[in-house]
Design a protein around this motif. Structure first.
Motif, mmCIF file in Angstrom:
data_model
loop_
_atom_site.group_PDB
_atom_site.id
_atom_site.type_symbol
_atom_site.label_atom_id
_atom_site.label_comp_id
_atom_site.label_asym_id
_atom_site.label_seq_id
_atom_site.Cartn_x
_atom_site.Cartn_y
_atom_site.Cartn_z
ATOM 1 N N MET A 1 27.712 -61.422 21.715
ATOM 2 C CA MET A 1 27.602 -61.969 23.161
ATOM 3 C C MET A 1 26.300 -62.518 23.823
ATOM 4 S SD MET A 1 28.279 -60.597 26.271
ATOM 5 C CE MET A 1 29.608 -59.208 27.139
ATOM 6 N N VAL A 2 26.377 -63.215 24.297
ATOM 7 C CA VAL A 2 25.620 -64.714 24.955
ATOM 8 C C VAL A 2 24.934 -64.298 26.096
ATOM 9 C CG1 VAL A 2 24.942 -67.183 24.921
ATOM 10 C CG2 VAL A 2 27.040 -66.260 23.371
ATOM 11 N N GLU A 3 23.835 -64.735 25.628
ATOM 12 C CA GLU A 3 23.281 -63.881 27.178
ATOM 13 C C GLU A 3 23.313 -64.454 28.366
ATOM 14 O OE1 GLU A 3 18.592 -63.213 26.107
ATOM 15 O OE2 GLU A 3 19.668 -61.696 24.624
ATOM 16 N N ALA A 4 23.255 -64.204 29.538
ATOM 17 C CA ALA A 4 23.048 -65.223 30.983
ATOM 18 C C ALA A 4 22.062 -66.099 30.970
ATOM 19 C CB ALA A 4 24.261 -64.637 31.325
ATOM 20 N N GLU A 5 21.496 -65.555 31.180
ATOM 21 C CA GLU A 5 19.908 -65.968 31.847
ATOM 22 C C GLU A 5 19.472 -66.833 30.309
ATOM 23 O OE1 GLU A 5 18.492 -65.393 34.535
ATOM 24 O OE2 GLU A 5 20.371 -64.652 35.393
ATOM 25 N N HIS A 6 19.758 -66.441 29.130
ATOM 26 C CA HIS A 6 19.025 -67.009 28.187
ATOM 27 C C HIS A 6 19.727 -67.257 26.860
ATOM 28 C CE1 HIS A 6 15.196 -65.686 29.066
ATOM 29 N NE2 HIS A 6 15.598 -64.585 29.614
ATOM 30 N N PRO A 7 21.310 -68.453 27.817
ATOM 31 C CA PRO A 7 22.114 -68.919 27.366
ATOM 32 C C PRO A 7 21.836 -69.206 25.530
ATOM 33 C CG PRO A 7 21.801 -70.502 28.557
ATOM 34 C CD PRO A 7 20.811 -69.842 28.742
ATOM 35 N N HIS A 8 20.382 -69.681 24.956
ATOM 36 C CA HIS A 8 20.602 -69.466 23.524
ATOM 37 C C HIS A 8 19.968 -68.531 22.831
ATOM 38 C CE1 HIS A 8 20.848 -73.594 23.937
ATOM 39 N NE2 HIS A 8 19.969 -74.068 25.187
ATOM 40 N N SER A 9 19.850 -67.614 23.413
ATOM 41 C CA SER A 9 20.803 -66.131 22.444
ATOM 42 C C SER A 9 21.416 -65.376 22.660
ATOM 43 C CB SER A 9 19.240 -65.857 22.765
ATOM 44 O OG SER A 9 19.182 -64.280 22.575
ATOM 45 N N ALA A 10 21.937 -65.020 21.804
ATOM 46 C CA ALA A 10 22.610 -64.338 21.773
ATOM 47 C C ALA A 10 22.492 -62.350 20.899
ATOM 48 C CB ALA A 10 24.289 -64.392 21.432
ATOM 49 N N GLU A 11 23.492 -61.573 20.946
ATOM 50 C CA GLU A 11 23.430 -60.214 20.831
ATOM 51 C C GLU A 11 24.699 -60.087 20.177
ATOM 52 O OE1 GLU A 11 23.168 -55.457 21.468
ATOM 53 O OE2 GLU A 11 23.659 -56.749 22.661
ATOM 54 N N ILE A 12 24.722 -59.234 18.773
ATOM 55 C CA ILE A 12 25.821 -59.463 18.237
ATOM 56 C C ILE A 12 26.127 -57.470 17.524
ATOM 57 C CG2 ILE A 12 25.744 -61.879 16.976
ATOM 58 C CD1 ILE A 12 24.428 -59.636 13.998
ATOM 59 N N GLY A 13 27.585 -57.530 16.898
ATOM 60 C CA GLY A 13 28.313 -57.010 17.274
ATOM 61 C C GLY A 13 28.768 -56.779 16.148
ATOM 62 N N LEU A 14 28.752 -55.381 14.389
ATOM 63 C CA LEU A 14 29.896 -56.005 13.244
ATOM 64 C C LEU A 14 30.413 -53.966 13.542
ATOM 65 C CD1 LEU A 14 27.259 -57.957 11.885
ATOM 66 C CD2 LEU A 14 28.836 -58.980 12.912
ATOM 67 N N GLY A 15 31.557 -54.508 13.085
ATOM 68 C CA GLY A 15 32.109 -53.106 12.254
ATOM 69 C C GLY A 15 33.110 -53.220 11.110
ATOM 70 N N LEU A 16 33.423 -52.342 10.339
ATOM 71 C CA LEU A 16 34.749 -53.296 9.197
ATOM 72 C C LEU A 16 34.806 -51.549 9.128
ATOM 73 C CD1 LEU A 16 31.991 -54.551 6.558
ATOM 74 C CD2 LEU A 16 34.587 -55.560 7.802
ATOM 75 N N ARG A 17 36.160 -51.626 8.718
ATOM 76 C CA ARG A 17 37.124 -50.679 8.514
ATOM 77 C C ARG A 17 36.365 -49.281 7.169
ATOM 78 N NH1 ARG A 17 42.544 -52.951 7.471
ATOM 79 N NH2 ARG A 17 42.546 -51.224 5.391
ATOM 80 N N PRO A 18 36.445 -48.415 7.399
ATOM 81 C CA PRO A 18 35.653 -47.439 6.712
ATOM 82 C C PRO A 18 36.437 -47.989 4.931
ATOM 83 C CG PRO A 18 36.018 -46.331 8.305
ATOM 84 C CD PRO A 18 36.263 -47.549 8.791
ATOM 85 N N ASP A 19 37.321 -48.018 4.741
ATOM 86 C CA ASP A 19 38.080 -47.981 3.642
ATOM 87 C C ASP A 19 37.787 -49.751 3.139
ATOM 88 O OD1 ASP A 19 39.730 -49.919 5.261
ATOM 89 O OD2 ASP A 19 41.521 -49.800 4.276
ATOM 90 N N HIS A 20 36.612 -50.255 4.028
ATOM 91 C CA HIS A 20 36.409 -51.488 3.421
ATOM 92 C C HIS A 20 34.368 -51.680 2.447
ATOM 93 C CE1 HIS A 20 40.317 -53.338 3.801
ATOM 94 N NE2 HIS A 20 40.210 -54.373 3.337
ATOM 95 N N TRP A 21 34.162 -50.039 4.076
ATOM 96 C CA TRP A 21 32.751 -50.175 2.551
ATOM 97 C C TRP A 21 32.108 -50.229 0.923
ATOM 98 C CZ3 TRP A 21 31.682 -45.565 6.675
ATOM 99 C CH2 TRP A 21 31.486 -45.771 8.006
ATOM 100 N N GLY A 22 30.733 -50.702 1.150
ATOM 101 C CA GLY A 22 30.257 -50.248 -0.639
ATOM 102 C C GLY A 22 30.821 -51.630 -0.682
ATOM 103 N N ARG A 23 31.393 -52.813 -0.126
ATOM 104 C CA ARG A 23 32.058 -54.050 -1.682
ATOM 105 C C ARG A 23 31.646 -54.990 -0.499
ATOM 106 N NH1 ARG A 23 38.393 -52.792 -0.015
ATOM 107 N NH2 ARG A 23 37.876 -55.252 -0.617
ATOM 108 N N GLY A 24 30.250 -54.466 -0.491
ATOM 109 C CA GLY A 24 29.846 -56.061 0.309
ATOM 110 C C GLY A 24 29.863 -57.196 1.482
#
Length: 187
Positions: free
Chosen positions: A86-109
């Protein structure tokens, strides 16, 4: 930017589409996968709404502020996770990230691989200067993934989000373009 696609060693990021609904529901609708997120597991209709919003952002006017990307395992071709920028509208050179993996793929890097791809996309293709993300203090897997990928722990925001009926702190991590370049060249 339209038609985002970037490939790493084990994962590829691409724009989400309606065919990803079951894979995204396996992340956003799973109680284990959402344990440290600031929302309850989402319903199929809610996930469909997220996909619709992402498709609208991908075809909408510039500058584009929302990217919802499928994380696809390069070997199997299966969607195993999701990345949100999500790129910040007021500061377009900054962005927040969010990530998610299926639990059956955890612990593998794969979490680290996912963070690395998002940083590469953000800095190299989107021209961002700062990328940041927040995690629950108890989410040590996210902490490790972000640190190994080159993000720096900035600090704690007290009572940042209301999650699961109570206030929760957030730990903020970030990467800056010039620091990330130096980190990559050492790695």
């Amino acid at each position: 930017m339209r038609g985002v696609e970037i490939t790493g060693e084990r994962l590829r990021l691409r724009e989400v589409d309606h065919g990803d609904i079951d894979a995204l529901l396996a992340v956003y609708g799973d109680p284990a996968a959402t344990e440290h997120l600031p929302f309850d597991p989402k319903t199929r209709d809610q996930v469909l709404g997220m996909i619709d919003e992402a498709l609208a952002a991908a075809s909408g006017p510039e500058p584009r502020l929302l990217y919802l990307l499928a994380a696809v395992e390069t070997d199997s071709g299966k969607t195993v996770g999701v990345a949100r920028i999500m790129v910040e509208a007021e500061h377009p050179h900054s962005a927040e990230i969010g990530l998610g993996l299926r639990p059956d793929h955890w612990g593998r890097g794969m979490g680290t691989d996912l963070v690395r791809l998002v940083l590469q996309l953000g800095f190299k293709q989107l021209g961002l200067h700062r990328i940041w993300g927040a995690r629950a203090p108890a989410n040590t897997a996210a902490q490790l993934a972000m640190l190994v990928a080159g993000m720096v722990e900035e600090g704690r925001i007290r009572h940042h989000v209301r999650a699961k009926g109570e206030w929760r702190d957030s730990i903020v991590h970030s990467a800056l373009e010039d620091e990330w370049e130096g980190f990559r060249s050492r790695g």
